[in-house]
Design a protein around this motif. Structure first.
Motif, PDB file in Angstrom:
ATOM      1  N   MET A 377     -27.804  34.561  13.136  1.00 40.11           N
ATOM      2  CA  MET A 377     -27.276  33.513  12.268  1.00 40.11           C
ATOM      3  C   MET A 377     -25.849  33.863  11.885  1.00 40.11           C
ATOM      4  N   ILE A 378     -24.982  32.850  11.906  1.00 41.37           N
ATOM      5  CA  ILE A 378     -23.596  33.012  11.462  1.00 41.37           C
ATOM      6  C   ILE A 378     -23.330  31.903  10.451  1.00 41.37           C
ATOM      7  N   ALA A 379     -23.112  32.275   9.187  1.00 41.27           N
ATOM      8  CA  ALA A 379     -22.884  31.258   8.158  1.00 41.27           C
ATOM      9  C   ALA A 379     -22.250  31.907   6.936  1.00 41.27           C
ATOM     10  N   ALA A 380     -20.993  31.512   6.647  1.00 40.67           N
ATOM     11  CA  ALA A 380     -20.324  32.054   5.477  1.00 40.67           C
ATOM     12  C   ALA A 380     -21.038  31.656   4.193  1.00 40.67           C
ATOM     13  N   ASP A 381     -21.778  30.538   4.215  1.00 46.23           N
ATOM     14  CA  ASP A 381     -22.519  30.095   3.044  1.00 46.23           C
ATOM     15  C   ASP A 381     -23.617  31.080   2.674  1.00 46.23           C
ATOM     16  N   ARG A 384     -21.667  35.888   3.543  1.00 48.95           N
ATOM     17  CA  ARG A 384     -20.240  36.172   3.367  1.00 48.95           C
ATOM     18  C   ARG A 384     -19.966  37.669   3.307  1.00 48.95           C
ATOM     19  N   GLN A 385     -20.928  38.449   2.856  1.00 44.33           N
ATOM     20  CA  GLN A 385     -20.724  39.884   2.701  1.00 44.33           C
ATOM     21  C   GLN A 385     -20.746  40.629   4.025  1.00 44.33           C
ATOM     22  N   LEU A 386     -21.216  39.981   5.114  1.00 40.33           N
ATOM     23  CA  LEU A 386     -21.334  40.639   6.410  1.00 40.33           C
ATOM     24  C   LEU A 386     -20.098  40.392   7.263  1.00 40.33           C
ATOM     25  N   PRO A 387     -19.765  41.302   8.172  1.00 42.70           N
ATOM     26  CA  PRO A 387     -18.628  41.077   9.077  1.00 42.70           C
ATOM     27  C   PRO A 387     -18.786  39.772   9.846  1.00 42.70           C
ATOM     28  N   ASP A 388     -17.741  38.946   9.810  1.00 40.39           N
ATOM     29  CA  ASP A 388     -17.747  37.630  10.470  1.00 40.39           C
ATOM     30  C   ASP A 388     -18.865  36.729   9.950  1.00 40.39           C
ATOM     31  N   ALA A 389     -19.404  37.039   8.783  1.00 45.42           N
ATOM     32  CA  ALA A 389     -20.498  36.264   8.181  1.00 45.42           C
ATOM     33  C   ALA A 389     -21.684  36.135   9.123  1.00 45.42           C
ATOM     34  N   ALA A 390     -21.937  37.182   9.909  1.00 48.59           N
ATOM     35  CA  ALA A 390     -22.944  37.116  10.967  1.00 48.59           C
ATOM     36  C   ALA A 390     -24.121  38.043  10.681  1.00 48.59           C
ATOM     37  N   LEU A 391     -25.311  37.471  10.636  1.00 48.48           N
ATOM     38  CA  LEU A 391     -26.540  38.243  10.683  1.00 48.48           C
ATOM     39  C   LEU A 391     -26.811  38.547  12.150  1.00 48.48           C
ATOM     40  N   VAL A 392     -26.524  39.755  12.566  1.00 52.97           N
ATOM     41  CA  VAL A 392     -26.630  40.133  13.977  1.00 52.97           C
ATOM     42  C   VAL A 392     -28.038  40.661  14.231  1.00 52.97           C
ATOM     43  N   GLU A 393     -28.762  39.969  15.088  1.00 54.36           N
ATOM     44  CA  GLU A 393     -30.132  40.351  15.423  1.00 54.36           C
ATOM     45  C   GLU A 393     -30.302  40.326  16.939  1.00 54.36           C
ATOM     46  N   THR A 394     -31.152  41.188  17.419  1.00 56.55           N
ATOM     47  CA  THR A 394     -31.439  41.216  18.846  1.00 56.55           C
ATOM     48  C   THR A 394     -32.433  40.124  19.218  1.00 56.55           C
ATOM     49  N   ASN A 395     -32.233  39.522  20.388  1.00 56.17           N
ATOM     50  CA  ASN A 395     -33.276  38.661  20.936  1.00 56.17           C
ATOM     51  C   ASN A 395     -34.481  39.514  21.308  1.00 56.17           C
ATOM     52  N   LEU A 396     -35.651  38.902  21.304  1.00 57.01           N
ATOM     53  CA  LEU A 396     -36.890  39.659  21.521  1.00 57.01           C
ATOM     54  C   LEU A 396     -37.669  39.107  22.708  1.00 57.01           C
ATOM     55  N   ALA A 397     -38.109  40.015  23.578  1.00 58.44           N
ATOM     56  CA  ALA A 397     -38.998  39.675  24.690  1.00 58.44           C
ATOM     57  C   ALA A 397     -40.354  40.323  24.440  1.00 58.44           C
ATOM     58  N   PHE A 398     -41.418  39.563  24.689  1.00 60.15           N
ATOM     59  CA  PHE A 398     -42.785  40.043  24.504  1.00 60.15           C
ATOM     60  C   PHE A 398     -43.581  39.829  25.786  1.00 60.15           C
ATOM     61  N   MET A 399     -44.244  40.869  26.264  1.00 64.68           N
ATOM     62  CA  MET A 399     -45.105  40.769  27.434  1.00 64.68           C
ATOM     63  C   MET A 399     -46.534  40.452  26.997  1.00 64.68           C
ATOM     64  N   ASN A 400     -47.129  39.490  27.630  1.00 63.88           N
ATOM     65  CA  ASN A 400     -48.496  39.082  27.339  1.00 63.88           C
ATOM     66  C   ASN A 400     -49.476  40.126  27.883  1.00 63.88           C
ATOM     67  N   GLN A 401     -50.272  40.668  26.984  1.00 61.72           N
ATOM     68  CA  GLN A 401     -51.274  41.673  27.346  1.00 61.72           C
ATOM     69  C   GLN A 401     -52.603  40.989  27.666  1.00 61.72           C
ATOM     70  N   GLN A 402     -52.628  40.274  28.796  1.00 60.79           N
ATOM     71  CA  GLN A 402     -53.834  39.619  29.300  1.00 60.79           C
ATOM     72  C   GLN A 402     -54.519  38.763  28.237  1.00 60.79           C
ATOM     73  N   GLY A 403     -53.691  38.012  27.490  1.00 62.74           N
ATOM     74  CA  GLY A 403     -54.219  37.060  26.531  1.00 62.74           C
ATOM     75  C   GLY A 403     -54.722  37.641  25.240  1.00 62.74           C
ATOM     76  N   GLU A 404     -54.543  38.952  25.029  1.00 62.61           N
ATOM     77  CA  GLU A 404     -55.064  39.600  23.827  1.00 62.61           C
ATOM     78  C   GLU A 404     -53.993  39.855  22.781  1.00 62.61           C
TER      79      GLU A 404
END
Length: 544
Positions: A377-381, A384-404
């Motif tokens: 998320m990037i939003a000065a609203d 504002r306290q973060l560099p470039d007003a950006a909440l920097v988060e990693t994208n997430l990949a999840f492998m399906n464990q045979q439907g469980e």
């Protein structure tokens, strides 16, 4: 079209013949496999979603989407990128993961969709916009340069503001109908009294007529829509329509019954700030699970929780209506005899960050649908306290464990930090596995080339030239093997503001014998292809 094309004439015989669909099949082998590294390889794309101002504020922080489909019918899937401030752009697929950009005279856009609106067997492009109605780019056919040519034209009868859209043949007349919903908070902020003293917002069903005009029916006068979904989710023979709303405005649900949309309630719990929808059979039992993405930090790290806490407190203390069913996290709705039950925590996907487009796809071709979520998320609203007003988060990949359960897979190298918004999955290099495309906010778009190892695949393009619904949106495909039966469907949109390719992908373990592929067309007729060959893309063209 590259590769050896094998034409097979197939007349599918059934009893009674009313339930048969005659088809012709063309099979194209996949390209030679790419290097097997066990990860995805990132490629920047020649496109960036830009904003009108810095620092970025609401509502530009919501970014824009994208769509994927074969615009020029050369067998390669092209990309359509929405842009907030700059020009929307087609990225023509030249093969070998090389793309040529073609900017369009269109912008301030949100969602993108690629469907054949007018039933002429040519795929058209549509965009929603921040403060106006849709733009419709009609496909005029292939030029001498072997590219499709597009002209912007009106959609007669479609005038209301729209943030999200989707398409389906709702009334079973063969014509694709349109559903849209608005994001009223942005309209009010940007348009002021122009919006406040109008009646142009909410949820609309536009029924298409044979002359190409659309008749609107207003389903709701208000919406805060970020996500939209349409399918027969509970397999009762009726289409279900879901509008996923932001803030504390409850999600909205209808079923198409007796020729009209009727409000219904599906779930005992819903997401609060609904960002994304997808549905799939994640445990291969024949029923469909429904996933809704919300905002919740994916880590209990005290520093991360401190950044998030003011936002979570504000959401938790927002006024609620009596009987409000909303909770602040992802939900995975699984069908049970008495209704639906949320299983997101059981599957390990209840908290995935500030999540936007979230979709299922068999990324490792093992026969089980995995999950990918783009974040940030990037939003000065808000930050504002973060560099470039950006909440920097990693994208997430999840492998399906045979439907469980779903297992986080950071080793797949899909953990982009570029603040993704729109995202779709598609085989862009014709090698049989799903690549990933992300439309980031204020950063170059990304293509993640799939170089995971193992597994085989079958891909299917449906063509229905005798129907206005030429790509058979709404069809259900079932692949039968001795061990497992896999189910997929053809849809226009999923995730967040993102159009899906009409090309269907099945993954399965290598050496799996394929017994048959069944296609249930949107009108209920059935086609069965016996023992389809793996490692091929089938084009199944219906002739009746």
């Amino acid at each position: 079209m590259r590769g050896l094309v094998v034409l097979i004439m197939l007349l599918v015989a059934f009893l009674p013949p009313l339930h048969a669909a005659e088809v012709v099949i063309a099979a194209v082998p996949f390209q030679s496999s790419q290097p097997c590294t066990g990860t995805f390889v990132e490629h920047p794309l020649p496109f960036t979603t830009t904003t009108s101002r810095r620092p970025i504020r609401f509502y530009e922080s919501n970014g824009a989407g994208l769509a994927v489909n074969d615009l020029d019918d050369d067998g390669l899937l092209d990309l359509v990128m929405s842009n907030l401030h700059g020009r929307n752009t087609i990225l023509w697929n030249d093969g070998n993961l090389r793309f040529t950009p073609q900017p369009l005279a269109d912008g301030r856009s949100r969602a993108a969709a690629v469907v054949d609106v007018d039933g002429d067997n040519l795929l058209d492009i549509l965009f929603t916009h921040s403060t106006s109605s849709l733009s419709y780019w009609r496909n005029e056919g292939i030029t001498a340069a072997k590219r499709a040519s597009f002209s912007m034209q009106p959609l007669q009868g479609v005038r209301r503001p729209a943030y999200v859209l989707t398409w389906a043949d709702v009334n079973q007349d063969g014509l694709l109908d349109l559903i849209t919903a608005s994001y009223d908070s942005e309209l009010g902020r940007e348009l002021g009294n122009t919006f406040l003293f109008s009646d142009g917002a909410g949820v609309f069903y536009y029924q298409q007529s044979p002359d190409g005009s659309f008749t609107p029916t207003r389903l709701a006068e208000q919406s805060q829509a970020l996500a939209i979904w349409i399918s027969d989710l509970n397999h009762d023979g009726m289409l279900d329509l879901f509008i996923g709303n932001d803030f504390t405005f409850p999600d909205q649900y209808w079923s198409f019954t007796a020729g009209a949309w009727q409000p219904v309630e599906f779930f005992s719990q819903t997401t609060l700030s609904t960002m994304s929808f997808d549905a799939a059979d994640i445990d291969n039992d024949g029923s469909t699970e429904f996933f809704a993405a919300d905002m919740q930090p994916y880590s209990d790290d005290p520093t991360i929780r401190a950044i998030w806490q003011p936002v979570l407190d504000q959401l938790a203390n927002s006024p609620r209506l009596p009987g409000d069913l909303q909770i602040i996290r992802n939900l995975l709705q699984q069908s049970e005899p008495t209704g639906y039950r949320d299983r997101a925590q059981d599957y390990g996907i209840a908290a995935t960050g500030w999540s936007w487009s979230s979709k299922f796809g068999d990324l490792n071709n093992d026969g089980w649908l995995d999950l990918y979520v783009v974040n940030g998320m990037i939003a000065a609203d808000l930050f504002r306290q973060l560099p470039d007003a950006a909440l920097v988060e990693t994208n997430l990949a999840f492998m399906n464990q045979q439907g469980e359960r779903f297992l986080p897979m950071p080793e797949w190298n899909l953990g982009s930090l570029a603040s993704g918004r729109g995202m779709s999955m598609a085989d862009l290099d014709s090698d049989g596995d799903l690549d990933i495309i992300i439309n980031n906010l204020a950063a170059p778009a990304q293509l993640y080339e799939n170089q995971l190892c193992g597994g085989h695949a079958l891909q299917v393009d449906l063509r229905w030239p005798t129907s206005p619904n030429t790509r058979a949106i709404g069809a259900v495909l079932t692949l039968h093997t001795p061990q497992i039966t896999y189910t997929r469907d053809v849809r226009a949109m999923s995730g967040y503001l993102s159009g899906d390719p009409s090309r269907i992908h099945f993954g399965f373990p290598a050496e799996t014998p394929l017994q048959k592929l069944t296609v249930r067309w949107p009108d209920g007729l059935i086609s069965t292809i016996e023992q389809p060959a793996a490692q091929n893309r089938l084009t199944i063209t219906r002739s009746n």
